[in-house]
Design an enzyme around this catalytic site. Structure first.
Site, PDB file in Angstrom:
ATOM      1  N   ASN A  17      -7.123  47.511 -70.546  1.00  0.00           N
ATOM      2  CA  ASN A  17      -8.323  48.023 -71.236  1.00  0.00           C
ATOM      3  C   ASN A  17      -8.058  48.200 -72.719  1.00  0.00           C
ATOM      4  OD1 ASN A  17     -10.770  48.658 -69.477  1.00  0.00           O
ATOM      5  ND2 ASN A  17      -9.082  49.405 -68.210  1.00  0.00           N
ATOM      6  N   MET A 131      -3.274  58.715 -67.191  1.00  0.00           N
ATOM      7  CA  MET A 131      -3.317  59.373 -65.893  1.00  0.00           C
ATOM      8  C   MET A 131      -2.926  60.859 -65.979  1.00  0.00           C
ATOM      9  SD  MET A 131      -4.535  56.873 -64.319  1.00  0.00           S
ATOM     10  CE  MET A 131      -4.487  57.182 -62.559  1.00  0.00           C
ATOM     11  N   HIS A 153     -13.322  55.091 -65.814  1.00  0.00           N
ATOM     12  CA  HIS A 153     -12.927  55.471 -64.458  1.00  0.00           C
ATOM     13  C   HIS A 153     -13.262  54.337 -63.485  1.00  0.00           C
ATOM     14  CE1 HIS A 153     -11.929  58.053 -61.148  1.00  0.00           C
ATOM     15  NE2 HIS A 153     -13.023  57.631 -60.540  1.00  0.00           N
ATOM     16  N   GLU A 218     -14.479  46.311 -66.264  1.00  0.00           N
ATOM     17  CA  GLU A 218     -14.030  47.356 -67.199  1.00  0.00           C
ATOM     18  C   GLU A 218     -13.840  46.780 -68.600  1.00  0.00           C
ATOM     19  OE1 GLU A 218     -10.782  49.934 -66.002  1.00  0.00           O
ATOM     20  OE2 GLU A 218     -11.234  49.640 -63.893  1.00  0.00           O
TER      21      GLU A 218
HETATM   22  C1  GAR Z   1      -8.013  51.085 -64.884  1.00  0.00           C
HETATM   23  O1  GAR Z   1      -8.521  50.580 -63.672  1.00  0.00           O
HETATM   24  C2  GAR Z   1      -8.702  52.405 -65.211  1.00  0.00           C
HETATM   25  O2  GAR Z   1     -10.044  52.452 -64.834  1.00  0.00           O
HETATM   26  C3  GAR Z   1      -7.883  53.362 -64.382  1.00  0.00           C
HETATM   27  O3  GAR Z   1      -6.548  52.923 -64.515  1.00  0.00           O
HETATM   28  C4  GAR Z   1      -6.550  51.503 -64.743  1.00  0.00           C
HETATM   29  C5  GAR Z   1      -5.757  51.228 -65.992  1.00  0.00           C
HETATM   30  O4  GAR Z   1      -5.574  49.866 -66.175  1.00  0.00           O
HETATM   31  N1  GAR Z   1      -8.024  54.724 -64.840  1.00  0.00           N
HETATM   32  C6  GAR Z   1      -7.981  55.773 -64.040  1.00  0.00           C
HETATM   33  O5  GAR Z   1      -7.783  55.687 -62.844  1.00  0.00           O
HETATM   34  C7  GAR Z   1      -8.170  57.104 -64.737  1.00  0.00           C
HETATM   35  N2  GAR Z   1      -8.320  58.148 -63.776  1.00  0.00           N
HETATM   36  P1  GAR Z   1      -5.038  49.324 -67.585  1.00  0.00           P
HETATM   37  O6  GAR Z   1      -3.802  50.152 -67.942  1.00  0.00           O
HETATM   38  O7  GAR Z   1      -4.669  47.892 -67.306  1.00  0.00           O
HETATM   39  O8  GAR Z   1      -6.137  49.462 -68.585  1.00  0.00           O
END
Ligand code: GAR
Length: 236
Positions: A17, A131, A153, A218
């Site tokens: 992201n 997290m 999320h 996302e």
């Molecule tokens: C993503 O799916 C995001 O939505 C989730 O962690 C992943 C991170 O991916 N976030 C949560 O669960 C927050 N509670 P990334 O590091 O590749 O962006």
């Protein structure tokens, strides 16, 4: 005079992201600039994505801070009573001692987080796979005049808050999954919703394909919502 929105990003893991946000800034989809990227652990792979683009990075080692916590490290401006009265992460059934310890340990990490971020003059703080729960102590310091922390999320909130949105969606047997961008408030994934995208879950889907479908959305949704924030608050 228009100035670009200065975006600070916090991550814990791979940072796809974050990459989508950096790319959208570079391509002009977001009238903004990622000015700093922070992580709660040294192994967050996404830090390299920032370094590759010359964006400053830092790490606040939450695990270490929580492990070695002592009362005398509490920030001078930390008010336990105030934080406990505002938070809605834990309900009244929760062990009050555990809740207290949670808020105190996090505030030590959050003071360092805030002090480091402050030197980057950010307008918006985007959590991108970060997290860690932020407490009212930190949120109030950042928000001041208005909400300026947002999160992505992996579920269609208000369903399935917490740490495993796609897993919870899939195991529940939902036929539709999705992702949500929302402002961060004093609860867990409970703040005002800025945008959502949904996808179908078919019989042949697995948890892996659900995650793949979700992540792809996302990467579109987060830059779009950041641009909405930019338009709402920052365009002058
Ligand atoms: C993503 O799916 C995001 O939505 C989730 O962690 C992943 C991170 O991916 N976030 C949560 O669960 C927050 N509670 P990334 O590091 O590749 O962006």
């Amino acid at each position: 005079m228009c100035r670009k929105t200065n975006i600070a990003v916090l991550i814990s893991g791979s940072g796809t992201n974050l990459q989508a946000i950096i790319d959208a800034c570079e391509s002009g989809k977001i009238d903004g600039k990622v000015v700093v990227v922070g992580a709660d652990n040294n192994n967050a792979k996404g830090l390299d994505r920032a370094k590759n683009r010359g964006i400053p990075t830092f790490v606040i080692d939450y695990s270490q801070i929580i492990k070695s916590f002592k009362d005398n490290q509490l920030p001078i401006d930390f008010n336990l009573k105030d934080v406990l009265s505002k938070q809605s992460i834990f309900d009244t059934e929760s062990d009050p001692e555990k809740v207290k310890l949670f808020m105190m340990t996090r505030s030590v990490a959050e003071e360092k987080l805030f002090n480091t971020l402050s030197s980057f003059d950010f307008d918006l703080l985007a959590l991108a796979g970060f997290m860690r729960i932020l407490t009212p102590y930190f949120i109030d310091k950042v928000n001041k005049d208005r909400m300026r922390i947002i999160n992505i999320h992996p579920a269609l909130l208000p369903s399935f808050p917490g740490t495993d949105g796609y897993g919870d969606t899939f195991r529940y047997g939902c036929k539709v999954g999705g992702c949500t961008v929302h402002f961060v408030d004093y609860g867990e994934d409970s703040g005002p919703i800025i945008g959502q995208k949904a996808f179908e879950i078919n019989d042949c889907d697995t948890l892996e394909t659900v995650k793949e479908k979700g992540l792809k959305l996302e990467w579109e949704l987060y830059p779009h919502c950041i641009q909405l924030f930019e338009k709402l608050y920052h365009h002058r």
